[in-house]
Design a protein around this motif. Structure first.
Motif, PDB file in Angstrom:
ATOM      1  N   UNK A 402       0.835  -1.210   0.000  1.00 32.80           N
ATOM      2  CA  UNK A 402       0.000   0.000   0.000  1.00 32.80           C
ATOM      3  C   UNK A 402       0.868   1.258   0.000  1.00 32.80           C
ATOM      4  N   UNK A 403       1.974   1.207   0.763  1.00 31.13           N
ATOM      5  CA  UNK A 403       2.870   2.363   0.828  1.00 31.13           C
ATOM      6  C   UNK A 403       3.579   2.619  -0.490  1.00 31.13           C
ATOM      7  N   UNK A 404       3.968   1.561  -1.192  1.00 30.70           N
ATOM      8  CA  UNK A 404       4.623   1.733  -2.490  1.00 30.70           C
ATOM      9  C   UNK A 404       3.657   2.335  -3.503  1.00 30.70           C
ATOM     10  N   UNK A 408       3.879   6.031  -5.463  1.00 30.53           N
ATOM     11  CA  UNK A 408       3.802   6.128  -6.924  1.00 30.53           C
ATOM     12  C   UNK A 408       2.715   7.119  -7.346  1.00 30.53           C
ATOM     13  N   UNK A 409       1.524   7.009  -6.763  1.00 30.85           N
ATOM     14  CA  UNK A 409       0.415   7.881  -7.163  1.00 30.85           C
ATOM     15  C   UNK A 409       0.687   9.327  -6.754  1.00 30.85           C
ATOM     16  N   UNK A 410       1.322   9.541  -5.598  1.00 36.21           N
ATOM     17  CA  UNK A 410       1.641  10.903  -5.172  1.00 36.21           C
ATOM     18  C   UNK A 410       2.621  11.568  -6.128  1.00 36.21           C
ATOM     19  N   UNK A 411       3.550  10.777  -6.687  1.00 39.45           N
ATOM     20  CA  UNK A 411       4.533  11.342  -7.621  1.00 39.45           C
ATOM     21  C   UNK A 411       3.992  11.467  -9.035  1.00 39.45           C
ATOM     22  N   UNK A 469       7.048  -2.229  -9.933  1.00 43.42           N
ATOM     23  CA  UNK A 469       6.207  -2.408  -8.745  1.00 43.42           C
ATOM     24  C   UNK A 469       5.334  -3.650  -8.871  1.00 43.42           C
ATOM     25  N   UNK A 470       4.767  -3.864 -10.053  1.00 46.55           N
ATOM     26  CA  UNK A 470       3.935  -5.048 -10.285  1.00 46.55           C
ATOM     27  C   UNK A 470       4.773  -6.319 -10.136  1.00 46.55           C
ATOM     28  N   UNK A 471       5.993  -6.320 -10.642  1.00 47.50           N
ATOM     29  CA  UNK A 471       6.860  -7.490 -10.538  1.00 47.50           C
ATOM     30  C   UNK A 471       7.212  -7.793  -9.087  1.00 47.50           C
ATOM     31  N   UNK A 505       9.314   5.132   4.869  1.00 47.86           N
ATOM     32  CA  UNK A 505       9.755   4.043   5.744  1.00 47.86           C
ATOM     33  C   UNK A 505       9.563   2.692   5.066  1.00 47.86           C
ATOM     34  N   UNK A 506       8.497   2.551   4.294  1.00 48.76           N
ATOM     35  CA  UNK A 506       8.224   1.273   3.632  1.00 48.76           C
ATOM     36  C   UNK A 506       9.237   1.004   2.521  1.00 48.76           C
ATOM     37  N   UNK A 507       9.657   2.056   1.819  1.00 48.64           N
ATOM     38  CA  UNK A 507      10.723   1.885   0.835  1.00 48.64           C
ATOM     39  C   UNK A 507      12.048   1.606   1.517  1.00 48.64           C
TER      40      UNK A 507
END
Length: 576
Positions: A402-404, A408-411, A469-471, A505-507
């Motif tokens: 969820x964090x990743x 992505x969507x924020x950027x 991200x999908x991979x 933190x998740x990254x």
């Protein structure tokens, strides 16, 4: 003819599996008792056989179609975590349900939906019967056992002649298949005993009040055995009630080993993980089975306390965590409480190392940060004494995913076609939440399976970041871990950097603590704890804030039959 979802005995193959014409997809069976058709080739609502992908839509438990389903039929879409239930609904049912819910002049042809549960394939199978009735395989249904032709168009010019109780052959592409019919003359009624009634009320998800109404109707129709006492339904939860008590506004399990014994399960702490999390209604602690083969077991429940260090500490004391020392999993907010860290956007927010969240210039450059040697209160953002050993804390794959997606969507450029497509894909999500990338697991899964979103991404950087991200999601954060998972994670982090994502933190835990993850993240995921919120929500509505001890005991009664060592009588073929 309306075919019951439980299936009706028609035939079984004796030597070979019936051949399937070219273009008809099926799952190859591993034995003669394996169904030839995947449940995902059928509509969850009406049970129709779907042959084209354009006819079906993936079920999202949070979208308008699922809300419409609940409003129309009065029940939730359930068992989406089970492989034997369909995970799609046909486009017609989806349009009719959402149209009815929106007040349009739509007609839903069903008065009640199909009810799905696991059955043995040997003598009856709804999936086979419904697919066969479509005329794509040359068989004769149990309705036409004595007829020379099938009611559906035949793909095979050679039509079988079948008599009741006899064997015949079907010739198809030079292969011979033996089939045998079952005795269709056996119409003797089955009188329901106490165990049957319990199984039926549990399968339908009935409250005690509605179960009593059902039992009384069956009694009026002389379908119950004489020894069945309807009033026993009121006390169905009592065998488990003695294991729960209340203290300090928390309902908790006071005898965990006794509860396991009542469930006929050996309590081995290494085979369970403790999940603590809060929802909008309550704070819960539940045991999840590693591998997710057994039902979740609630240990603590409260609607008075929120997610804080004090309430988490109180729950651990009440359930006597020090006597069991399970591994613990939760989102990073809960990990903050468990490790005594200061909340908020602090400088040292990682519980494993002294990662400087404000040293932006080194975030994607530096991998090794100083380890936390001591958890000293008042130093390095340590505010409280840790509640558990940090080696017992598991990484949460779901919340990392969820964090990743959030980063992505924020950027992502908010004026690009891909972001506008997300607005159309999730009209119920507010603009503010969508801009911040606040999504749930099923919504992210829906985006991943939507190829249109990837095509609309504005540049190569965004496309590379999304593909990586999908991979990582498919080959590391789930049940599968490929040999090159480290390379996949490093590639994703590099693409996120090029896209302009910030190091969260998740990254960071993927970048610096990849060795802390389990070999099979799906078997230790907190996703099953999140599903527990949904499972218990129905019981919360039944009890309306009263007698939570009985609520948890009733929940244990309803989940007991999910255990593999309990024979569920609905799987038995009744014969007089």
């Amino acid at each position: 003819m309306d075919i019951p979802s439980s299936g009706a005995p028609i035939f079984r193959t004796a030597q070979h599996i019936l051949p399937v014409p070219p273009g008809l997809k099926r799952d190859e069976p591993t034995s003669s008792t394996t169904c030839r058709f995947s449940p995902d080739q059928f509509c969850y609502v009406c049970g129709i056989f779907l042959t084209r992908s354009a006819e079906k839509r993936l079920i999202d438990l949070n979208d308008l179609a699922s809300q419409s389903y609940k409003a129309y039929f009065g029940i939730n879409i359930i068992n989406q975590d089970k492989p034997w239930a369909p995970h799609y609904m046909c486009d017609k049912c989806r349009r009719n349900l959402t149209g009815w819910f929106a007040g349009e002049n739509r007609t839903v042809s069903l008065t009640m939906p199909k009810l799905w549960f696991q059955t043995v394939h040997s003598d009856s199978c709804y999936f086979c019967r419904t697919a066969n009735a479509s005329g794509r395989i040359n068989v004769t249904s149990d309705v036409n056992l004595n007829a020379s032709t099938s009611s559906a168009p035949s793909l095979n010019p050679v039509e079988p002649q079948i008599e009741s109780g006899s064997y015949s052959t079907i010739t198809h592409d030079s292969s011979t298949t033996m089939i045998c019919s079952t005795d269709s003359e056996n119409k003797a009624p089955h009188f329901i005993n106490k165990q049957d009634l319990s199984d039926l009320t549990r399968d339908l998800g009935l409250s005690k009040e509605k179960a009593q109404i059902l039992a009384s109707r069956l009694k009026e129709w002389n379908l119950l055995k004489e020894d069945v006492n309807i009033t026993d339904i009121r006390s169905r939860h009592k065998p488990f009630l003695k294991f729960f008590t209340t203290r300090n506004d928390i309902v908790y399990c006071c005898d965990i080993n006794g509860l396991f014994k009542a469930l006929d399960i050996e309590h081995i702490p290494e085979e369970w993980r403790l999940f603590i999390d809060g929802s909008s209604k309550s704070l819960k602690a539940v045991l999840l089975n590693n591998g997710n083969k057994l039902s979740s077991i609630p240990l603590a429940y409260t609607t008075k306390l929120k997610e804080t260090y004090e309430s988490t500490s109180l729950i651990l004391r009440l359930i006597r965590y020090e006597n069991h020392l399970w591994e613990v999993i939760g989102d990073f907010k809960m990990v903050t409480f468990l490790m005594g860290l200061q909340g908020g956007f602090t400088k040292y927010c990682c519980f494993l190392c002294l990662w400087n969240s404000r040293d932006i210039s080194n975030h994607f450059v530096r991998r090794n940060w100083p380890n936390r040697e001591k958890y000293q209160v008042g130093k390095d953002n340590i505010k409280y004494v840790p509640l558990v050993d940090r080696n017992k804390v598991l990484m949460p794959p779901l919340h990392i995913k969820l964090g990743l997606a959030k980063q992505f969507i924020k950027a992502l450029d908010k004026e690009c076609e891909a972001f506008r497509y997300l607005r159309e894909l999730f009209p119920a999500i507010s603009e503010a939440k969508l801009k911040e990338g606040i999504l749930v697991g099923p919504q992210i899964k829906k985006i991943i399976e939507n190829e249109r979103f990837q095509e609309l991404l504005p540049s190569k950087n965004e496309k590379d970041a999304w593909q990586s991200f999908v991979l990582v999601t498919r080959n590391f954060l789930g049940n599968n871990r490929t040999a090159n998972y480290r390379e996949l994670v490093e590639t994703m982090i590099e693409h996120f950097r090029k896209m302009g994502c910030k190091m969260s933190l998740k990254l960071h835990v993927l970048h610096s603590h990849l060795d802390r993850f389990k070999d099979n993240n799906g078997a230790y995921s907190e996703e099953h704890g999140e599903r527990f919120h949904q499972d218990l929500n129905e019981f919360e509505q039944r009890y309306h804030g009263k007698n939570y001890e009985s609520m948890l005991a009733d929940f244990m009664w309803s989940t007991k039959y999910d255990l593999p060592n309990v024979e569920h009588h609905r799987r038995v073929s009744y014969k007089s």
